[in-house]
Write an enzyme that holds these catalytic residues in place. Structure first.
Site, PDB file in Angstrom:
ATOM      1  N   ARG A 227     -74.137 -55.566  74.587  1.00 18.51           N
ATOM      2  CA  ARG A 227     -73.638 -55.729  75.968  1.00 18.51           C
ATOM      3  C   ARG A 227     -74.627 -56.545  76.820  1.00 18.51           C
ATOM      4  O   ARG A 227     -74.217 -57.329  77.677  1.00 18.51           O
ATOM      5  CB  ARG A 227     -73.388 -54.354  76.597  1.00 18.51           C
ATOM      6  CG  ARG A 227     -72.669 -54.463  77.934  1.00 18.51           C
ATOM      7  CD  ARG A 227     -72.097 -53.142  78.407  1.00 18.51           C
ATOM      8  NE  ARG A 227     -71.076 -53.381  79.426  1.00 18.51           N
ATOM      9  CZ  ARG A 227     -71.138 -52.965  80.679  1.00 18.51           C
ATOM     10  NH1 ARG A 227     -72.173 -52.247  81.084  1.00 18.51           N
ATOM     11  NH2 ARG A 227     -70.177 -53.243  81.526  1.00 18.51           N
TER      12      ARG A 227
ATOM     13  N   HIS B 121     -73.446 -59.816  78.829  1.00 17.46           N
ATOM     14  CA  HIS B 121     -73.533 -59.953  80.292  1.00 17.46           C
ATOM     15  C   HIS B 121     -74.499 -61.055  80.712  1.00 17.46           C
ATOM     16  O   HIS B 121     -74.340 -61.648  81.770  1.00 17.46           O
ATOM     17  CB  HIS B 121     -73.915 -58.617  80.931  1.00 17.46           C
ATOM     18  CG  HIS B 121     -72.732 -57.724  81.149  1.00 17.46           C
ATOM     19  ND1 HIS B 121     -72.663 -56.792  82.147  1.00 17.46           N
ATOM     20  CD2 HIS B 121     -71.543 -57.643  80.487  1.00 17.46           C
ATOM     21  CE1 HIS B 121     -71.487 -56.168  82.096  1.00 17.46           C
ATOM     22  NE2 HIS B 121     -70.803 -56.661  81.081  1.00 17.46           N
TER      23      HIS B 121
ATOM     24  N   HIS C 273     -65.560 -53.901  71.697  1.00 19.02           N
ATOM     25  CA  HIS C 273     -65.387 -52.511  72.141  1.00 19.02           C
ATOM     26  C   HIS C 273     -65.184 -51.541  70.974  1.00 19.02           C
ATOM     27  O   HIS C 273     -64.914 -50.372  71.193  1.00 19.02           O
ATOM     28  CB  HIS C 273     -64.262 -52.412  73.184  1.00 19.02           C
ATOM     29  CG  HIS C 273     -64.726 -52.882  74.543  1.00 19.02           C
ATOM     30  ND1 HIS C 273     -63.896 -53.013  75.623  1.00 19.02           N
ATOM     31  CD2 HIS C 273     -65.955 -53.251  74.976  1.00 19.02           C
ATOM     32  CE1 HIS C 273     -64.600 -53.443  76.663  1.00 19.02           C
ATOM     33  NE2 HIS C 273     -65.848 -53.609  76.290  1.00 19.02           N
TER      34      HIS C 273
ATOM     35  N   TRP D   2     -64.510 -45.868  72.474  1.00 22.11           N
ATOM     36  CA  TRP D   2     -63.233 -46.443  72.053  1.00 22.11           C
ATOM     37  C   TRP D   2     -62.831 -46.008  70.639  1.00 22.11           C
ATOM     38  O   TRP D   2     -61.660 -45.964  70.317  1.00 22.11           O
ATOM     39  CB  TRP D   2     -63.315 -47.966  72.095  1.00 22.11           C
ATOM     40  CG  TRP D   2     -63.412 -48.572  73.458  1.00 22.11           C
ATOM     41  CD1 TRP D   2     -62.366 -48.972  74.242  1.00 22.11           C
ATOM     42  CD2 TRP D   2     -64.596 -48.876  74.210  1.00 22.11           C
ATOM     43  NE1 TRP D   2     -62.839 -49.507  75.428  1.00 22.11           N
ATOM     44  CE2 TRP D   2     -64.198 -49.460  75.431  1.00 22.11           C
ATOM     45  CE3 TRP D   2     -65.970 -48.702  73.970  1.00 22.11           C
ATOM     46  CZ2 TRP D   2     -65.103 -49.879  76.417  1.00 22.11           C
ATOM     47  CZ3 TRP D   2     -66.874 -49.113  74.948  1.00 22.11           C
ATOM     48  CH2 TRP D   2     -66.437 -49.699  76.151  1.00 22.11           C
TER      49      TRP D   2
HETATM   50 FE1  CCH Z   1     -67.426 -54.380  77.487  1.00 19.12          FE
HETATM   51  N1  CCH Z   1     -67.537 -52.763  78.699  1.00 19.12           N
HETATM   52  N2  CCH Z   1     -66.069 -55.220  78.726  1.00 19.12           N
HETATM   53  N3  CCH Z   1     -67.440 -56.062  76.372  1.00 19.12           N
HETATM   54  N4  CCH Z   1     -68.886 -53.571  76.350  1.00 19.12           N
HETATM   55  C1  CCH Z   1     -68.329 -51.660  78.531  1.00 19.12           C
HETATM   56  C2  CCH Z   1     -69.156 -51.406  77.466  1.00 19.12           C
HETATM   57  C3  CCH Z   1     -69.377 -52.305  76.440  1.00 19.12           C
HETATM   58  C4  CCH Z   1     -65.529 -54.643  79.842  1.00 19.12           C
HETATM   59  C5  CCH Z   1     -65.921 -53.451  80.426  1.00 19.12           C
HETATM   60  C6  CCH Z   1     -66.845 -52.595  79.873  1.00 19.12           C
HETATM   61  C7  CCH Z   1     -66.696 -57.183  76.585  1.00 19.12           C
HETATM   62  C8  CCH Z   1     -65.656 -57.305  77.500  1.00 19.12           C
HETATM   63  C9  CCH Z   1     -65.401 -56.391  78.499  1.00 19.12           C
HETATM   64  C10 CCH Z   1     -69.406 -54.162  75.224  1.00 19.12           C
HETATM   65  C11 CCH Z   1     -69.219 -55.451  74.788  1.00 19.12           C
HETATM   66  C12 CCH Z   1     -68.320 -56.339  75.369  1.00 19.12           C
HETATM   67  C13 CCH Z   1     -68.143 -50.771  79.633  1.00 19.12           C
HETATM   68  C14 CCH Z   1     -68.868 -49.458  79.825  1.00 19.12           C
HETATM   69  C15 CCH Z   1     -67.218 -51.331  80.459  1.00 19.12           C
HETATM   70  C16 CCH Z   1     -66.664 -50.759  81.754  1.00 19.12           C
HETATM   71  C17 CCH Z   1     -70.241 -49.667  80.457  1.00 19.12           C
HETATM   72  C18 CCH Z   1     -70.987 -48.383  80.642  1.00 19.12           C
HETATM   73  O1  CCH Z   1     -70.482 -47.526  81.378  1.00 19.12           O
HETATM   74  O2  CCH Z   1     -72.060 -48.234  80.039  1.00 19.12           O
HETATM   75  C19 CCH Z   1     -64.468 -55.473  80.356  1.00 19.12           C
HETATM   76  C20 CCH Z   1     -63.609 -55.195  81.585  1.00 19.12           C
HETATM   77  C21 CCH Z   1     -64.381 -56.543  79.532  1.00 19.12           C
HETATM   78  C22 CCH Z   1     -63.391 -57.633  79.669  1.00 19.12           C
HETATM   79  O3  CCH Z   1     -63.094 -58.324  78.738  1.00 19.12           O
HETATM   80  C23 CCH Z   1     -67.145 -58.227  75.713  1.00 19.12           C
HETATM   81  C24 CCH Z   1     -66.578 -59.636  75.698  1.00 19.12           C
HETATM   82  C25 CCH Z   1     -68.163 -57.710  74.958  1.00 19.12           C
HETATM   83  C26 CCH Z   1     -69.008 -58.366  73.911  1.00 19.12           C
HETATM   84  C27 CCH Z   1     -68.616 -59.384  73.179  1.00 19.12           C
HETATM   85  C28 CCH Z   1     -70.228 -53.193  74.534  1.00 19.12           C
HETATM   86  C29 CCH Z   1     -70.955 -53.399  73.209  1.00 19.12           C
HETATM   87  C30 CCH Z   1     -70.207 -52.019  75.306  1.00 19.12           C
HETATM   88  C31 CCH Z   1     -70.899 -50.688  75.001  1.00 19.12           C
HETATM   89  C32 CCH Z   1     -72.211 -50.613  75.733  1.00 19.12           C
HETATM   90  C33 CCH Z   1     -72.943 -49.319  75.525  1.00 19.12           C
HETATM   91  O4  CCH Z   1     -73.887 -49.086  76.286  1.00 19.12           O
HETATM   92  O5  CCH Z   1     -72.603 -48.535  74.642  1.00 19.12           O
END
Ligand code: CCH
Length: 308
Positions: A44, A48, A172, A188
């Site tokens: 993530r 970002h 996700h 997820w």
């Molecule tokens: Fe995401 N993501 N993401 N995401 N994401 C969150 C967590 C992860 C969105 C929203 C969220 C991508 C696209 C999107 C990861 C990778 C990717 C969370 C929870 C939200 C909300 C954050 C928290 O509370 O810690 C949205 C909206 C989009 C739209 O498309 C993309 C693209 C990627 C990478 C290629 C990953 C990995 C996580 C897990 C992080 C963790 O701390 O476990």
């Protein structure tokens, strides 16, 4: 200790990167943290750092590592990513020659591979901004509470297609939402530290059973709880916590163009891995201009106009 640094201005060589990658591999196992792995939050962080890119203005992107500054690091969308940056700090201390921008993106590719995912092509040579003057404005990252139009607005700005949006969303499979970070809650898939196409399979498998719920903070998300499993496990150790989807995740099956790709990726993990590797590599390169030697243009070696 191998401290063989690249020549000034040159990207690190494959040989120089090997010990850096080994150090990242060694820190992934974090028994006290989340589901036992730093991998998801590292993925993530890279996303970002790169997902601020705007192709119209050629601003944002992973070059510069702007998240070190409050202007970007303090964006509520980046809440929690300080943990990812802290995990990598000892590696940066051990190998000062690698820029933060390279380390954050490289670490995600190492994490994806270690969690069973594909090899993501990666090129080094990013540099770190010396101050926050070129840090992109806040508000460029997606909002999970929205739908398909919002996803297209955000990802078309970076130059991605519908197919690429769906492939990227497959990340996700990893990690979870944290109430104290995004406000959403839960994971997820059942094994959130194993990279797979399970996320796409579950979107379709429980279609019609995903229940919209409103959390105490007012945010809405979709949940699936296997009633039998939850009841059966009560009293003996961990209770099944259920699975979740964001409204943006659900839009991937309600929008017909996105859905066609969800179906393909759910049916064919190899196809998903190939497409994810290509699109994640593209994400990490957004806004980076390279010369024939692969050297990245930056403030020192390019005349005014680059990234202005
Ligand atoms: Fe995401 N993501 N993401 N995401 N994401 C969150 C967590 C992860 C969105 C929203 C969220 C991508 C696209 C999107 C990861 C990778 C990717 C969370 C929870 C939200 C909300 C954050 C928290 O509370 O810690 C949205 C909206 C989009 C739209 O498309 C993309 C693209 C990627 C990478 C290629 C990953 C990995 C996580 C897990 C992080 C963790 O701390 O476990």
């Amino acid at each position: 200790m191998p401290q063989d640094a690249p020549a000034p201005g040159a990207a690190p060589t494959a040989e120089q990167l090997e010990p850096v990658k080994a150090a990242v591999r060694a820190l992934l196992h974090q028994p006290e943290y989340d589901d036992g792995s730093a991998g998801p939050v590292l993925v993530r962080l890279a996303w970002h750092s790169a997902g601020t890119y705007c192709k119209e203005t050629n601003t944002g992107g992973s070059n510069g590592a702007g998240m070190r500054y409050e202007k970007e690091g303090g964006d509520p969308a980046n809440a929690g990513l300080q943990h990812a940056r802290a995990f990598l700090e000892p590696v940066k201390s051990q190998f000062p020659f690698i820029s933060y921008a390279d380390l954050w993106t490289l670490a995600a590719t190492v994490a994806v591979a270690e969690m069973g995912g594909p090899a993501v092509p990666w090129q080094g040579g990013r540099t770190d901004y010396a101050d926050d003057a070129k840090v992109p404005p806040r508000g460029r990252l997606p909002d999970g509470a929205q739908g398909a139009d919002h996803l297209r607005f955000i990802f078309y700005r970076m130059g991605f297609s519908d197919q690429e949006i769906v492939a990227l969303s497959g990340a996700h499979n990893l990690g979870r939402c944290h109430g104290d970070r995004s406000g959403f809650e839960g994971k997820w898939v059942n094994n959130p530290t194993r990279f797979s196409n399970q996320y796409f399979k579950l979107l379709l498998k429980f279609e019609g059973e995903w229940k919209k719920t409103t959390l105490a903070n007012g945010l809405q998300q979709f949940v699936y709880v296997d009633e039998d499993l939850a009841a059966g496990e009560e009293g003996e150790g961990e209770k099944e916590e259920g699975l979740m989807m964001l409204p943006t995740d659900m839009s991937l099956i309600s929008d017909p163009k996105f859905r066609a790709w969800v179906e393909k990726y759910a049916a064919d993990q190899d196809l998903f891995f190939r497409d994810f590797a290509a699109v994640f590599a593209k994400l990490l390169e957004l806004g980076i201009q390279r010369d024939a030697q692969g050297r990245v243009a930056n403030e020192e070696n390019v005349e005014d106009g680059y990234r202005s």
